[in-house]
Design an enzyme around this catalytic site. Structure first.
Site, PDB file in Angstrom:
ATOM      1  N   SER A 137     -24.407 -61.020 -27.898  1.00 41.89           N
ATOM      2  CA  SER A 137     -23.603 -62.310 -27.387  1.00 41.89           C
ATOM      3  C   SER A 137     -24.093 -62.474 -25.999  1.00 41.89           C
ATOM      4  O   SER A 137     -23.882 -63.738 -25.731  1.00 41.89           O
ATOM      5  CB  SER A 137     -22.189 -61.886 -27.716  1.00 41.89           C
ATOM      6  OG  SER A 137     -21.636 -61.043 -26.629  1.00 41.89           O
ATOM      7  N   LYS A 191     -17.845 -61.220 -21.487  1.00 42.54           N
ATOM      8  CA  LYS A 191     -18.411 -62.643 -21.317  1.00 42.54           C
ATOM      9  C   LYS A 191     -18.430 -63.108 -19.886  1.00 42.54           C
ATOM     10  O   LYS A 191     -18.318 -62.535 -19.106  1.00 42.54           O
ATOM     11  CB  LYS A 191     -17.489 -63.580 -22.116  1.00 42.54           C
ATOM     12  CG  LYS A 191     -16.914 -63.293 -23.374  1.00 42.54           C
ATOM     13  CD  LYS A 191     -18.295 -63.347 -24.382  1.00 42.54           C
ATOM     14  CE  LYS A 191     -18.032 -62.661 -25.835  1.00 42.54           C
ATOM     15  NZ  LYS A 191     -19.027 -62.562 -26.972  1.00 42.54           N
TER      16      LYS A 191
END
Length: 286
Positions: free
Chosen positions: A64, A135
């Site tokens: 990701s 993230k």
């Protein structure tokens, strides 16, 4: 004052005829064995304190955050150090990479069970019950964030709308690998997001691999509370060929323009980093 010349013996005048003293007694092996358990306990306590309050290592198991952080299945995922003190004296900044608690442990456990879990999880013996994600911070408190097919648009609480320059995101190449978009204006964003205002004390986060990231666009509510932040990822420590600081672009105060400046050196002392390294493999640091 007398003009008589004063003399005194030098420090070495009595050497080597007069020894400095009796040599110290040699410590027995039994004494070392008796002290060893105490030394081990002290080392464990120091490692636990470092990991709990200063710095912690995390393993990247998914793609990701490609291409910034490697985590392709079947490959050796990156290991990063997370600074837990980075935001004690300042607010998180746009573009910084954060590890946060995505799913809390909701089970009701006794006090002794919680203490046991704290010790075993802190020392890496068992896997934590929470699920952590990693993230990049995109939207700050008060921002209105919109994700379109052609990029991310941000309207600050007291400013004009602008398109965020993101040199760290990637696009698929002809051979299936991901390559940085750089200055390209057509980098794919994956799932779009209607304009949404980030509340106070919260942040909007996204993965660099926009088409394969379970980030704020897929959460309800979409923002992440600052109280759920574990810390800031600041350096890659493994594999050897990937060792280096984690890239963070430097945005202007208004955020409308980005300059590609190097990230500042970590604020933690090197000794603390060395003592605090104890990698815990999380099941979903996605």
């Amino acid at each position: 004052m007398s003009d008589t010349v004063r003399t005194e013996p030098g420090l070495q005048s009595s050497w080597p005829t007069e020894p400095a003293g009796a040599p110290p007694e040699k410590r027995s092996k039994a004494a070392f064995v008796r002290e060893l358990p105490v030394l081990i306990v002290i080392a464990f306590i120091l490692a636990l304190l470092m990991k709990t309050f200063l710095v912690q290592a995390f393993y990247i198991p998914s793609e990701s955050m490609e291409p910034t952080l490697h985590g392709y299945p079947g490959y050796n995922g990156d290991r990063v150090l997370v600074n837990k003190l980075a935001w004690r004296l300042r607010d998180p900044a746009r573009g910084e990479i954060v590890v946060f608690i995505a799913e809390h442990d909701t089970a009701h456990r006794s006090f002794l069970s919680r203490v046991r879990s704290f010790l075993t999880e802190g020392l890496g013996v068992t896997t934590p019950k929470e699920t952590d994600f990693i993230k990049r911070i995109i939207g700050l408190p008060g921002d209105t964030v919109q994700v379109r097919d052609n990029g991310v648009y941000i309207t600050p609480a007291h400013g004009k709308k602008f398109k965020l320059f993101e040199p760290y995101i990637a696009r698929p190449s002809n051979n299936g690998t991901l390559v940085p978009c750089g200055m390209s204006a057509s980098c794919p964003q994956g799932k779009t997001q209607a304009p949404i205002k980030v509340p106070a004390g919260s942040y909007f986060v996204m993965g660099d691999n926009r088409e394969n990231s379970a980030d704020s666009r897929f959460r309800t509510p979409p923002w992440i509370k600052r109280s759920d932040f574990v810390g800031k990822a600041f350096v890659k420590i493994w594999p050897i060929g990937r060792i280096g600081l984690v890239h963070v672009p430097g945005y202007t105060p208004k955020g409308a323009v980005a300059t590609d400046r190097p990230q500042q050196a970590p604020t933690l002392p090197i000794a603390a980093v060395v003592l605090g390294v104890g990698a815990v493999v999380r099941p979903k640091t996605s």
